[in-house]
Design a protein around this motif. Structure first.
Motif, PDB file in Angstrom:
ATOM      1  N   SER A   1       0.819  -1.210   0.000  1.00  0.00           N
ATOM      2  CA  SER A   1       0.000   0.000   0.000  1.00  0.00           C
ATOM      3  C   SER A   1       0.856   1.265   0.000  1.00  0.00           C
ATOM      4  N   ASN A   2       2.088   1.141   0.442  1.00  0.00           N
ATOM      5  CA  ASN A   2       2.971   2.298   0.493  1.00  0.00           C
ATOM      6  C   ASN A   2       3.304   2.851  -0.898  1.00  0.00           C
ATOM      7  N   PRO A   3       3.656   2.017  -1.922  1.00  0.00           N
ATOM      8  CA  PRO A   3       3.895   2.574  -3.264  1.00  0.00           C
ATOM      9  C   PRO A   3       2.642   3.197  -3.874  1.00  0.00           C
ATOM     10  N   ALA A   4       1.488   2.630  -3.598  1.00  0.00           N
ATOM     11  CA  ALA A   4       0.255   3.196  -4.146  1.00  0.00           C
ATOM     12  C   ALA A   4      -0.002   4.573  -3.557  1.00  0.00           C
ATOM     13  N   ALA A   5       0.312   4.760  -2.291  1.00  0.00           N
ATOM     14  CA  ALA A   5       0.111   6.054  -1.660  1.00  0.00           C
ATOM     15  C   ALA A   5       1.062   7.093  -2.256  1.00  0.00           C
ATOM     16  N   SER A   6       2.279   6.699  -2.575  1.00  0.00           N
ATOM     17  CA  SER A   6       3.227   7.650  -3.151  1.00  0.00           C
ATOM     18  C   SER A   6       2.868   7.996  -4.594  1.00  0.00           C
ATOM     19  N   VAL A   7       2.165   7.091  -5.282  1.00  0.00           N
ATOM     20  CA  VAL A   7       1.741   7.383  -6.654  1.00  0.00           C
ATOM     21  C   VAL A   7       0.574   8.367  -6.644  1.00  0.00           C
ATOM     22  N   SER A   8      -0.319   8.280  -5.681  1.00  0.00           N
ATOM     23  CA  SER A   8      -1.490   9.150  -5.660  1.00  0.00           C
ATOM     24  C   SER A   8      -1.122  10.586  -5.275  1.00  0.00           C
ATOM     25  N   LEU A   9      -0.052  10.790  -4.547  1.00  0.00           N
ATOM     26  CA  LEU A   9       0.328  12.137  -4.153  1.00  0.00           C
ATOM     27  C   LEU A   9       0.707  13.022  -5.346  1.00  0.00           C
ATOM     28  N   PRO A  10       1.559  12.571  -6.272  1.00  0.00           N
ATOM     29  CA  PRO A  10       1.859  13.444  -7.411  1.00  0.00           C
ATOM     30  C   PRO A  10       0.635  13.743  -8.267  1.00  0.00           C
ATOM     31  N   VAL A  11      -0.260  12.776  -8.414  1.00  0.00           N
ATOM     32  CA  VAL A  11      -1.470  13.014  -9.196  1.00  0.00           C
ATOM     33  C   VAL A  11      -2.303  14.092  -8.516  1.00  0.00           C
ATOM     34  N   ASN A  12      -2.398  14.009  -7.184  1.00  0.00           N
ATOM     35  CA  ASN A  12      -3.142  15.017  -6.443  1.00  0.00           C
ATOM     36  C   ASN A  12      -2.457  16.384  -6.563  1.00  0.00           C
ATOM     37  N   ASP A  13      -1.133  16.407  -6.511  1.00  0.00           N
ATOM     38  CA  ASP A  13      -0.399  17.653  -6.684  1.00  0.00           C
ATOM     39  C   ASP A  13      -0.619  18.217  -8.087  1.00  0.00           C
TER      40      ASP A  13
ATOM     41  N   LEU B   1      -3.123  22.118 -11.667  1.00  0.00           N
ATOM     42  CA  LEU B   1      -4.036  22.396 -12.774  1.00  0.00           C
ATOM     43  C   LEU B   1      -5.145  23.331 -12.322  1.00  0.00           C
ATOM     44  N   GLN B   2      -5.658  23.112 -11.133  1.00  0.00           N
ATOM     45  CA  GLN B   2      -6.716  23.976 -10.612  1.00  0.00           C
ATOM     46  C   GLN B   2      -6.204  25.412 -10.440  1.00  0.00           C
ATOM     47  N   ARG B   3      -4.990  25.574  -9.918  1.00  0.00           N
ATOM     48  CA  ARG B   3      -4.413  26.915  -9.787  1.00  0.00           C
ATOM     49  C   ARG B   3      -4.247  27.570 -11.152  1.00  0.00           C
ATOM     50  N   HIS B   4      -3.814  26.785 -12.124  1.00  0.00           N
ATOM     51  CA  HIS B   4      -3.619  27.307 -13.474  1.00  0.00           C
ATOM     52  C   HIS B   4      -4.946  27.750 -14.084  1.00  0.00           C
ATOM     53  N   VAL B   5      -5.971  26.955 -13.924  1.00  0.00           N
ATOM     54  CA  VAL B   5      -7.288  27.294 -14.481  1.00  0.00           C
ATOM     55  C   VAL B   5      -7.820  28.561 -13.827  1.00  0.00           C
ATOM     56  N   LEU B   6      -7.642  28.701 -12.508  1.00  0.00           N
ATOM     57  CA  LEU B   6      -8.083  29.917 -11.826  1.00  0.00           C
ATOM     58  C   LEU B   6      -7.296  31.134 -12.303  1.00  0.00           C
ATOM     59  N   GLN B   7      -6.011  30.955 -12.519  1.00  0.00           N
ATOM     60  CA  GLN B   7      -5.186  32.052 -13.012  1.00  0.00           C
ATOM     61  C   GLN B   7      -5.639  32.472 -14.415  1.00  0.00           C
TER      62      GLN B   7
END
Length: 69
Positions: free
Chosen positions: A2-14, A19-25
């Motif tokens: 479960s540890n590698p899966a958690a590290s993969v989801s963090l960059p996607v969330n980042d 992307l959200q900041r870019h769209v707002l900008q």
């Protein structure tokens, strides 16, 4: 495992946050003065490559107007 899966989801969330900041900008950039900004960029793009010609025509126009006054 479960540890590698958690590290993969963090960059996607980042990436989603970035992307959200870019769209707002982009949404803020298309504010009230967006049309003026686009017009100024087009004018700048036309004048800058022909700077010497534009300056000469401006000086000639100013000289003609000054002569008429």
């Amino acid at each position: 495992m479960s540890n590698p899966a958690a590290s993969v989801s963090l960059p996607v969330n980042d990436q989603a946050k970035a992307l959200q900041r870019h769209v707002l900008q982009c949404a803020k950039a298309r504010g009230r003065w967006f049309g003026v900004s686009v017009w100024a960029e087009r004018l700048h793009g036309m004048i800058l490559p022909r700077l010497a010609t534009t300056a000469a025509l401006g000086a000639a126009t100013l000289a003609v107007v000054a002569h008429w006054l």
